[in-house]
Design a protein around this motif. Structure first.
Motif, PDB file in Angstrom:
ATOM      1  N   ARG A 138      36.616   2.936  -6.122  1.00  0.00           N
ATOM      2  CA  ARG A 138      37.224   1.596  -6.075  1.00  0.00           C
ATOM      3  C   ARG A 138      38.013   1.305  -7.356  1.00  0.00           C
ATOM      4  NH1 ARG A 138      31.952   0.427  -4.233  1.00  0.00           N
ATOM      5  NH2 ARG A 138      31.950   0.529  -1.978  1.00  0.00           N
ATOM      6  N   LEU A 139      37.452   1.706  -8.490  1.00  0.00           N
ATOM      7  CA  LEU A 139      38.155   1.484  -9.753  1.00  0.00           C
ATOM      8  C   LEU A 139      39.435   2.319  -9.822  1.00  0.00           C
ATOM      9  CD1 LEU A 139      35.080   1.351 -12.138  1.00  0.00           C
ATOM     10  CD2 LEU A 139      36.629  -0.546 -11.596  1.00  0.00           C
ATOM     11  N   CYS A 156      37.381  -3.867 -14.952  1.00  0.00           N
ATOM     12  CA  CYS A 156      37.813  -4.653 -13.783  1.00  0.00           C
ATOM     13  C   CYS A 156      39.000  -5.542 -14.140  1.00  0.00           C
ATOM     14  CB  CYS A 156      36.669  -5.506 -13.258  1.00  0.00           C
ATOM     15  SG  CYS A 156      35.394  -4.573 -12.402  1.00  0.00           S
ATOM     16  N   VAL A 178      34.433  -4.460  -6.699  1.00  0.00           N
ATOM     17  CA  VAL A 178      34.063  -3.134  -7.205  1.00  0.00           C
ATOM     18  C   VAL A 178      32.650  -2.742  -6.772  1.00  0.00           C
ATOM     19  CG1 VAL A 178      33.101  -3.618  -9.503  1.00  0.00           C
ATOM     20  CG2 VAL A 178      34.463  -1.594  -9.149  1.00  0.00           C
TER      21      VAL A 178
END
Length: 113
Positions: free
Chosen positions: A10-11, A55, A65
């Motif tokens: 996701r990051l 983030c 996240v």
């Protein structure tokens, strides 16, 4: 809203959406590129205190996240990254109080809704 995959995935996806290279992110976070790569691929753990800053750098919330498979009362709240970083700096007793307030507010909303 939530993407499938691991926290690192996701990051990485958020970084790519921002058209940011690994080197650019590493510079912004005060790390070296190899550390970012290792964290994105799951070879190296992501320190909890680094997560809110990361983030913020890639424009994703902590709720996004963490992902749907790990929803808990903290991750359900889409704290903007700046607030998440401030939250992470609070003493534990303050964080517990915030959790109780959020949980109580949610329960009240459920009863009234």
């Amino acid at each position: 809203m939530f993407e499938a995959g691991s926290l690192g995935d996701r990051l990485r996806n958020a970084r790519k959406r921002e058209r940011m290279t690994v080197a650019q992110l590493a510079r912004q976070l005060g790390l070296v590129s190899s550390q970012i790569s290792k964290m994105e691929t799951g070879v190296q753990r992501i320190p909890a205190d680094l997560l809110p800053v990361w983030c913020e750098a890639v424009g994703i919330t902590l709720a996004e996240v963490y992902g749907v498979e790990n929803l808990h009362h903290f991750a359900q709240i889409p704290f903007p990254p700046f607030l998440a970083r401030l939250y992470s700096q609070l003493p534990e007793e303050f964080r517990r109080h915030i959790h109780r307030v959020i949980e109580s507010s949610y329960q009240l909303w459920k009863r009234l809704g």
